[in-house]
Design a protein around this motif. Structure first.
Motif, mmCIF file in Angstrom:
data_model
loop_
_atom_site.group_PDB
_atom_site.id
_atom_site.type_symbol
_atom_site.label_atom_id
_atom_site.label_comp_id
_atom_site.label_asym_id
_atom_site.label_seq_id
_atom_site.Cartn_x
_atom_site.Cartn_y
_atom_site.Cartn_z
ATOM 1 N N GLU A 191 33.257 42.331 23.699
ATOM 2 C CA GLU A 191 33.176 42.416 22.274
ATOM 3 C C GLU A 191 33.012 41.213 21.677
ATOM 4 N N ALA A 192 33.768 40.171 22.078
ATOM 5 C CA ALA A 192 33.814 38.712 21.269
ATOM 6 C C ALA A 192 32.368 38.049 21.618
ATOM 7 N N SER A 193 31.820 38.098 22.666
ATOM 8 C CA SER A 193 30.597 37.603 22.739
ATOM 9 C C SER A 193 29.406 38.640 22.055
ATOM 10 N N TYR A 194 29.455 39.837 22.289
ATOM 11 C CA TYR A 194 28.755 40.849 21.700
ATOM 12 C C TYR A 194 28.617 40.932 20.324
ATOM 13 N N LEU A 195 29.750 40.667 19.708
ATOM 14 C CA LEU A 195 29.714 41.116 18.309
ATOM 15 C C LEU A 195 30.555 40.142 17.442
ATOM 16 N N GLY A 196 31.262 39.027 18.262
ATOM 17 C CA GLY A 196 31.776 38.034 17.509
ATOM 18 C C GLY A 196 33.073 38.219 17.173
ATOM 19 N N THR A 197 33.790 39.569 17.927
ATOM 20 C CA THR A 197 35.067 40.015 17.068
ATOM 21 C C THR A 197 35.828 40.260 18.350
ATOM 22 N N ALA A 198 37.118 40.564 18.087
ATOM 23 C CA ALA A 198 38.231 41.323 19.137
ATOM 24 C C ALA A 198 38.784 42.465 17.941
ATOM 25 N N LEU A 199 38.649 43.513 18.344
ATOM 26 C CA LEU A 199 39.456 44.668 17.488
ATOM 27 C C LEU A 199 38.602 44.555 16.243
ATOM 28 N N GLY A 200 37.670 44.077 16.059
ATOM 29 C CA GLY A 200 37.027 43.808 14.727
ATOM 30 C C GLY A 200 37.135 42.423 13.672
ATOM 31 N N GLN A 201 38.096 41.748 14.329
ATOM 32 C CA GLN A 201 38.504 40.649 13.854
ATOM 33 C C GLN A 201 37.757 39.209 14.292
ATOM 34 N N ASP A 202 37.333 38.424 13.507
ATOM 35 C CA ASP A 202 36.589 37.142 14.146
ATOM 36 C C ASP A 202 37.569 36.365 14.931
ATOM 37 N N ILE A 203 37.033 36.043 16.266
ATOM 38 C CA ILE A 203 38.026 35.472 17.423
ATOM 39 C C ILE A 203 38.503 33.957 16.772
ATOM 40 N N TYR A 204 37.726 33.300 15.751
ATOM 41 C CA TYR A 204 38.253 31.922 15.462
ATOM 42 C C TYR A 204 38.684 32.071 13.874
ATOM 43 N N THR A 205 38.017 32.574 12.897
ATOM 44 C CA THR A 205 38.534 32.653 11.678
ATOM 45 C C THR A 205 39.795 33.868 11.299
ATOM 46 N N GLN A 206 39.786 34.567 12.226
ATOM 47 C CA GLN A 206 40.393 35.890 12.031
ATOM 48 C C GLN A 206 40.154 36.871 10.757
ATOM 49 N N LYS A 207 39.118 36.789 10.520
ATOM 50 C CA LYS A 207 38.599 37.440 9.285
ATOM 51 C C LYS A 207 37.895 38.824 10.062
ATOM 52 N N PRO A 208 38.488 39.845 9.094
ATOM 53 C CA PRO A 208 37.941 41.265 9.639
ATOM 54 C C PRO A 208 36.559 41.457 9.264
ATOM 55 N N HIS A 209 35.772 42.239 10.142
ATOM 56 C CA HIS A 209 34.347 42.516 9.938
ATOM 57 C C HIS A 209 34.656 43.895 9.267
ATOM 58 N N TYR A 210 33.323 43.954 8.371
ATOM 59 C CA TYR A 210 33.264 45.170 7.673
ATOM 60 C C TYR A 210 32.976 46.232 8.721
ATOM 61 N N ASN A 211 33.568 47.486 8.923
ATOM 62 C CA ASN A 211 33.570 48.492 9.898
ATOM 63 C C ASN A 211 34.018 48.006 11.293
ATOM 64 N N GLY A 212 34.880 46.815 11.299
ATOM 65 C CA GLY A 212 34.925 46.288 12.629
ATOM 66 C C GLY A 212 35.907 46.906 13.546
ATOM 67 N N HIS A 213 36.459 47.973 13.093
ATOM 68 C CA HIS A 213 37.265 48.701 13.889
ATOM 69 C C HIS A 213 36.275 49.836 14.906
ATOM 70 N N TYR A 214 35.143 49.497 14.298
ATOM 71 C CA TYR A 214 34.049 50.466 15.396
ATOM 72 C C TYR A 214 33.567 49.476 16.655
ATOM 73 N N ASN A 215 33.914 48.218 16.226
ATOM 74 C CA ASN A 215 33.278 47.135 17.365
ATOM 75 C C ASN A 215 33.554 47.204 18.816
ATOM 76 N N HIS A 216 34.884 47.572 19.173
ATOM 77 C CA HIS A 216 35.119 47.835 20.591
ATOM 78 C C HIS A 216 34.749 48.939 21.020
ATOM 79 N N ILE A 217 34.523 50.010 20.351
ATOM 80 C CA ILE A 217 33.911 51.282 20.744
ATOM 81 C C ILE A 217 32.392 51.021 20.796
ATOM 82 N N ASP A 218 31.808 50.171 19.917
ATOM 83 C CA ASP A 218 30.265 49.969 20.325
ATOM 84 C C ASP A 218 30.229 49.287 21.303
ATOM 85 N N THR A 219 31.021 48.459 21.664
ATOM 86 C CA THR A 219 30.897 47.620 22.804
ATOM 87 C C THR A 219 30.731 48.344 24.112
#
Length: 364
Positions: A191-219
């Motif tokens: 997910e971190a490489s595909y969408l830039g997040t882990a569990l919807g949160q940016d892995i560097y800035t810690q900022k949550p992405h909009y609808n980020g809770h979908y990101n791991h399932i989308d991955t």
């Protein structure tokens, strides 16, 4: 600081008065998965069995199993894998009097000091770990060329940009010969490489992405659409990270699922015993194992890991580390019988960054 493997001190059975010991008692298993009464349960230490008038070392061991005599050798077998008719070792003494001899305290450093590799002192977050890091760097450099380094990881390292990059650098540097984890580590790393997040949160800035809770399932869904993690990597959907480097560098990995998994990814073992068998195959090759922030995977690995390894006819120590920010987590492993574990109480994200800088600073 130079590194050398401790010397194995084999037992002198004549001096122990055991050269004429009785052969070990063997009783056939009555049915598949059922062992005879009085069976001998194995330990993590080297064990010798008096078989056909000679002492035989069980070369591939693990704790809480049984010993089976096959073709003049002793094989260590999980209870569930015992077959009807297997000649199972019976006896509950360990001093050789029943043909079973357990040999702890069997390694020495160059000065002849015994048990140079065993780490049984209490360790806490206040322990000074500087020397442990330096010794680990030397060990990893040795094992890269002469051993097999197996890592057991929880998802924490995938949640942090620097930790994730550090472990990827260790893979590229040849310090990773196998990886064991659960669905979460692989999912959030991809997910971190595909969408830039882990569990919807940016892995560097810690900022949550909009609808980020979908990101791991989308991955997970995207990987399942292509059928495998290697296919997902080869598609170009991910370009960096832990799983990417494992695929690119042909590092074997085993992902074992849990009851709470989402998806899961295609490679995740849903059958716990199939997963255990797959883990066991990687453990059999390992000479150093480092477990980080995954209590259940760490205890499972510890239970199948002996204190020694027979390599090219020589007996050598198997080094085992448990790293966790929780003192309870690292002490739980020792309480479960993995007495040779070395524990480091720290944040595993910081730990892996330190290790990367210690062994491959050019990657820094």
């Amino acid at each position: 600081m130079s590194f050398s493997l401790p010397r194995y001190l084999a037992p002198d059975f004549t001096a122990l008065g055991l050269d004429q010991a009785p052969d070990v008692k063997l009783v056939p298993a009555e049915q598949d998965g059922v062992v005879p009464d009085g069976y001998h349960a194995t330990t993590l230490f080297p064990e010798y069995y008096h078989l056909d008038g000679r002492w035989v070392l069980a070369e591939d061991s693990r704790m809480d199993c049984v010993a089976v005599a096959r073709n003049g050798r002793i094989e260590i077998v999980e209870f569930r894998n015992v077959k009807a008719g297997d000649p199972v070792v019976v006896g509950r003494t360990e001093d050789g009097s029943e043909g079973i001899y357990i040999h702890p305290n069997c390694f020495a450093d160059e000065a002849g000091n015994r048990e140079a590799f065993a780490f049984r002192t209490g360790r806490s977050r206040e322990t000074a770990y500087s020397i442990d890091y330096d010794e680990l760097y030397q060990l990893l450099r040795h094992e890269r060329e002469h051993g097999n380094i197996l890592w057991v990881m929880g998802p924490a390292c995938a949640f942090d940009a620097d930790a994730r990059a550090a472990f990827a650098a260790l893979v590229r540097g040849g310090y990773v010969h196998g990886l064991m984890a659960g669905n979460a580590l692989a999912t959030h790393d991809l997910e971190a490489s595909y969408l830039g997040t882990a569990l919807g949160q940016d892995i560097y800035t810690q900022k949550p992405h909009y609808n980020g809770h979908y990101n791991h399932i989308d991955t997970i869904n995207a990987v399942r659409r292509l059928g495998s993690i290697p296919a997902f990597v080869e598609s170009g959907a991910v370009t960096d990270g832990i799983m990417y480097e494992c695929v690119q560098n042909q590092v074997p990995f085993v992902l074992v699922g849990s009851v709470r998994d989402d998806g899961p990814l295609p490679e995740v073992y849903g059958d716990v015993y199939q997963g255990q068998d797959a883990m066991r195959e990687l453990v059999r090759k390992a000479t150093t194992i480092i477990c980080m922030a995954s209590t259940l995977h760490t205890v499972a690995t510890g239970n199948m890991t002996p204190s020694y390894r027979v390599a090219e006819g020589n007996v050598r120590p198997l080094y085992f580390y448990s790293v966790d920010i929780s003192e309870f987590a690292v002490n739980k492993l020792r309480d479960r019988g993995s007495l040779s574990v070395k524990t480091i109480v720290t944040n595993v994200q910081d730990f892996i960054v330190h290790v990367r800088k210690g062994v491959c600073p050019a990657e820094g």
